[in-house]
Design a protein around this motif. Sequence first.
Motif, PDB file in Angstrom:
ATOM      1  N   GLN A   1       8.729  -7.761   3.865  1.00  0.00           N
ATOM      2  CA  GLN A   1       8.488  -7.106   2.584  1.00  0.00           C
ATOM      3  C   GLN A   1       8.225  -8.195   1.542  1.00  0.00           C
ATOM      4  O   GLN A   1       9.116  -8.967   1.201  1.00  0.00           O
ATOM      5  CB  GLN A   1       9.699  -6.254   2.180  1.00  0.00           C
ATOM      6  N   TRP A   2       6.995  -8.238   1.083  1.00  0.00           N
ATOM      7  CA  TRP A   2       6.532  -9.296   0.178  1.00  0.00           C
ATOM      8  C   TRP A   2       7.002  -8.995  -1.248  1.00  0.00           C
ATOM      9  O   TRP A   2       6.591  -8.013  -1.860  1.00  0.00           O
ATOM     10  CB  TRP A   2       5.008  -9.355   0.254  1.00  0.00           C
ATOM     11  N   VAL A   3       7.870  -9.846  -1.755  1.00  0.00           N
ATOM     12  CA  VAL A   3       8.326  -9.720  -3.132  1.00  0.00           C
ATOM     13  C   VAL A   3       7.367 -10.510  -4.012  1.00  0.00           C
ATOM     14  O   VAL A   3       7.373 -11.741  -4.004  1.00  0.00           O
ATOM     15  CB  VAL A   3       9.772 -10.223  -3.289  1.00  0.00           C
ATOM     16  N   ASN A   4       6.541  -9.778  -4.739  1.00  0.00           N
ATOM     17  CA  ASN A   4       5.518 -10.411  -5.575  1.00  0.00           C
ATOM     18  C   ASN A   4       6.050 -10.527  -6.998  1.00  0.00           C
ATOM     19  O   ASN A   4       6.190  -9.530  -7.711  1.00  0.00           O
ATOM     20  CB  ASN A   4       4.226  -9.591  -5.558  1.00  0.00           C
ATOM     21  N   VAL A   5       6.379 -11.751  -7.404  1.00  0.00           N
ATOM     22  CA  VAL A   5       6.967 -11.958  -8.729  1.00  0.00           C
ATOM     23  C   VAL A   5       5.917 -11.979  -9.838  1.00  0.00           C
ATOM     24  O   VAL A   5       6.278 -11.966 -11.022  1.00  0.00           O
ATOM     25  CB  VAL A   5       7.808 -13.260  -8.770  1.00  0.00           C
ATOM     26  N   HIS A   6       4.632 -11.984  -9.464  1.00  0.00           N
ATOM     27  CA  HIS A   6       3.588 -11.879 -10.485  1.00  0.00           C
ATOM     28  C   HIS A   6       3.470 -10.441 -10.981  1.00  0.00           C
ATOM     29  O   HIS A   6       3.239 -10.199 -12.184  1.00  0.00           O
ATOM     30  CB  HIS A   6       2.244 -12.340  -9.925  1.00  0.00           C
ATOM     31  N   THR A   7       3.599  -9.485 -10.057  1.00  0.00           N
ATOM     32  CA  THR A   7       3.407  -8.074 -10.408  1.00  0.00           C
ATOM     33  C   THR A   7       4.712  -7.280 -10.392  1.00  0.00           C
ATOM     34  O   THR A   7       4.714  -6.105 -10.746  1.00  0.00           O
ATOM     35  CB  THR A   7       2.435  -7.419  -9.415  1.00  0.00           C
TER      36      THR A   7
END
Length: 602
Positions: free
Chosen positions: A34-40
């Motif tokens: 599960q990719w935690v995208n801190v940009h979005t």
Amino acid sequence: MEQNTLKTWAECAPKLIAVASGRDTADLVIRKGQWVNVHTREVLADHDIAISEGRIAYVGPDASHCIGDDTEIIDANGRYMIPGLCDAHMHIESGMLTPAEFARAVIPHGTTTMFTDPHEIANVLGREGVRMMHDEALLQPINVFTQMPSCAPSAPGLETTGFEITPEDVAEAMHWPGIIGLGEMMNFPGVVNADPKMLAEIAATQAAGKTVGGHYASPDLGPAFHAYAAGGPADDHEGTCEADAIARVRQGMRSMMRLGSAWYDVETQITAVTEKGLDPRNFILCTDDCHSGTLVNDGHMNRVVRHAIECGCDPLIALQMATINTATHFGLERELGSITPGRRADVILTSDLKALPIELVIARGKTIAQDGKCLVDCPHYNWPESSRQTVNMGVNRISNDFIVPAPEGANRVSVNVIGVVENQAPTKALKAELDVKDSRVQMDLANDVCQIALVERHRALGTTTNAFVSGFGYEGDMAMASTVAHDSHHMIVVGTSREDMALAANRLSEVGGGVTVFKDGKELALVELPIAGLMSDQPATEVAAKAQKMVEAMEACGCTLNNAYMQHSLLALVVIPELRISDLGLVDVTKFEMTDVIQAHT
């Protein structure tokens, strides 16, 4: 020993592009996480990460086109893939460890980037000491950036250090490969009053395109604070309440909220985000000071992120505050702080975003820790003998140095007392009425007033300054001495018995620096810190075990404060209100001037 280098983006861009497009194969692929995208601020299920030459080439739903015969595969099994954690402001020396051993201690906790300010060693060994820390930092398998210390001494005229840092030193250091900016500008009165030396250091840093660290340790948010903001510091970690955090971000500074071993300033400030709704991208998490026991037993930045979540912060926002926010602040958003193409491949696998167990740590594309164990070597710098011979107290042993003479004819005196505040860096300026016996001012243990002294240890001048302190709760005959005495790092001694104080001071002179606790004439604990009297190059677990004995010894002497050692070591920090001790005497930090220990007598 060569520094642990990573290819620049420009050097590996052709390979990254080839891997992302499927024309070449990756070194490592992490599958089905599960990719935690801190940009979005999103969590995207069933994603893969392809890594090549220590950098991220591809992040998407299927990296099978990046896989070849020699590609290593890690199955995330649905776990969260979060960026490696960043500590935005910290002092390695506070861990009693060298950079190598500090890195070894925090790697299993998911810290892959640190922004360090070695101003402790700068006060003892000057620019060369900073260079030693910088050089060992570059050897490590994680990202350890160095801020050039700005204030040694922290408050000119109020203390004497072993060495001084000059604007010329700062300008030179800006060309060192690991320097990321200027360390915390602690001399905030100097900035407020436009001191040419302070402004020259700030100007040299800004001319190099690097970040100026702040330190505004005052509750005054009036014109003085605005003058400090105009002086150039880009961040500040000295806030202790919501109003402090809001004031800083409104003036274009980043609010760094700290949770160290003894400083608990996140809960009181994070409400600016959780309740007031301010933009969280201007808030950053850090530790400032963590001792070895905290690192070994409790964690590092993972501990801070968990704490922020417990304080009501959304987990994804808390992660932003320990990753992309930090990287952006230091101009490194294209290098680290997120799991996106081109960035350094610093990735953590965790099964729970709130509890944040650190199950696998990857830095620069290599697995460096798993299930709490560091799997890589953290190389040591060859520390010279000059760095191990820094406790210079002359040939005479300490004996009657802790006597506080009373004014002639006095039977009782009114004195200023340093008041320790649990879990806070500031102290209180207290008053006490003390008896006089044999022309000497006595302590008042029934009311928790014991003695504090600072013993000069840089130039063998043989001087000792004495004052009084309250808040430790010590009982019986005891003393605690330490060559860690922020920031001048003379020897600080606190005790209820002048005889034990002398024994403790002489003991540290014998071993070349450290921390010791004596009770009833016997040593209960000793932590040897031979490098600059500040650090040990032994493993963190060994140092932590000795530090734990020190904590237990303090408790045996009646002290129940949380992390009382950190309070002890900061009693000489003459840039944080209200009252401190220096080698020159007692300092009223609310006015930045010397004050008398004895105020009146009868």
